[in-house]
Design an enzyme around this catalytic site. Sequence first.
Site, PDB file in Angstrom:
ATOM      1  CG  ASP A   1      41.755  39.339  -9.581  1.00 29.62           C
ATOM      2  OD1 ASP A   1      41.851  38.126  -9.827  1.00 29.62           O
ATOM      3  OD2 ASP A   1      41.140  39.795  -8.590  1.00 29.62           O
TER       4      ASP A   1
ATOM      5  CE  LYS B   1      49.021  36.647 -10.483  1.00 27.47           C
ATOM      6  NZ  LYS B   1      48.003  37.615 -10.054  1.00 27.47           N
TER       7      LYS B   1
ATOM      8  N   GLY C   1      42.712  32.316 -10.241  1.00 27.25           N
ATOM      9  CA  GLY C   1      41.869  32.071 -11.412  1.00 27.25           C
ATOM     10  C   GLY C   1      42.483  32.744 -12.617  1.00 27.25           C
ATOM     11  CG  HIS C   2      45.646  31.816 -14.502  1.00 23.07           C
ATOM     12  ND1 HIS C   2      46.065  32.974 -13.924  1.00 23.07           N
ATOM     13  CD2 HIS C   2      46.538  30.873 -14.144  1.00 23.07           C
ATOM     14  CE1 HIS C   2      47.148  32.734 -13.231  1.00 23.07           C
ATOM     15  NE2 HIS C   2      47.456  31.478 -13.332  1.00 23.07           N
TER      16      HIS C   2
ATOM     17  CD  GLN D   1      46.529  33.712  -4.546  1.00 18.54           C
ATOM     18  OE1 GLN D   1      47.575  33.216  -4.176  1.00 18.54           O
ATOM     19  NE2 GLN D   1      45.617  33.031  -5.189  1.00 18.54           N
TER      20      GLN D   1
END
Length: 435
Positions: free
Chosen positions: A17, A20, A44-45, A227
């Site tokens: 988180d 990225k 998750g982006h 990650q």
Amino acid sequence: MNKKCNSLAVIGAQWGDEGKGKVVDYLTAKSSLVARFQGGNNAGHTVVTGDNTFKMHHLPVGILYPEVLCVLGNGMVIHPSVLVKEIDELQKRGVDTSNLRISEKSHIILPFHQALDNLMEGKKGDKKIGTTGLGIGPAYADKAYRCGLRMIDFISPHRFNSWLEENLPFYNQLLNKIYNHEGFSPEEIINEYQPLAERLSPYVTDTSQLVLDNLEEEKNVLFEGSQGTLLDLDHGTYPYVTSSSTVAGAIPGGLGIGPRYIGDIMGVIKAYITRVGEGPFPTEEKGDLGDYMRQKGGEYGTTTGRPRRCGWFDGVIASYTARINSLNGWAVTKIDVLGGLENIKIATSYYLKGERVDRFPSTLEDLYSVEPTYEELPGWEEDISEIRVFDQLPQNAKNYLEALEDITGVKVSLLSVGPEREQTIVLPGASFYTF
Ligand code: IMP
């Protein structure tokens, strides 16, 4: 002899988180191919472009650029129904997904993996890892046990059927006998998953050759980590980690290319630090300051919606992750969130059993008992989210960045001052842009 290659790896250098997605999105515009090499839909982006917010889990943000090839590498685990939903959602919003390529050697997450993940966590009680509950660990465990299902076998109806025949009875016994779970019928799985296999089939190919061809043609290739380094199976805060190798060293294996094709390696760090799930967190702020960072930084998980734990920037961690990944530049995100604080702290070392240490400890016991030593720097009042040029930043923000560089020995190359693509500052002299 190592030839110069036009590749750049973007690696999370905290507990995930780090932002990225935003950094990769910015760099993707200059790339021909973007490849993920590990993880699955636990990632998750969130990407914000104008009025549009896209949330993605398997797909690299490069999918939003039709001319950029997007590769899901062999080191990944893929949840077919989630991936098909992601593709459908994008197509509904007018995004062309024909630039997607999936490795034939990636592994598949099936419903019993997800069930096992949650049942195992439930059984652990207060020793639970705090996984995303998506089946990531059990799917990687099957790969290591040499009984996983690979994409190339999943998309062949007869191989998928015979795999289920051979393996499902074992999972059902495990679920019945240990966890008192009713298990899954082969028909139920075939009915749901066969159509998904058909949907994914056109995207499946030998991605190792594709990535290599792009590298050999000296095209710009971006390796997208998911990650973070502290969630790495070997180098993270084990066992409070994910089940894949998240570090730069995992790129060659996770894509099927040789290590000499890795060019620059950029570490992404938040100007503070967060973690979701359980496990040690030396600079965690449990009171008002943590709440301030969570509220102002919108620190809630993209995948699970869980509130993230927040704390001060940890220089011991950043130095460690710089070493493990041989980073040669930082992307610092969310520095705008620190605006308005009177003072800002950076952990420069730890006290462990009365002694000062600047090495990141390897046991949980030590990690839970360290006391960080902080350097305190004056904050800034100004809202910096509209600034686009490094020189225009308040002097105290510049001092803060200089302190990060001094502690870690790695230069800041990129700065993010807000969620939008444009809210990005490339620092003068950033060495990256072979692009
Ligand atoms: P798993 O990857 O679902 O097995 O979860 C293992 C640990 O990694 C848990 O602490 C999760 O919260 C954490 N984790 C997994 N993926 C991410 C991510 O993309 N960002 C942050 N934490 C993650």
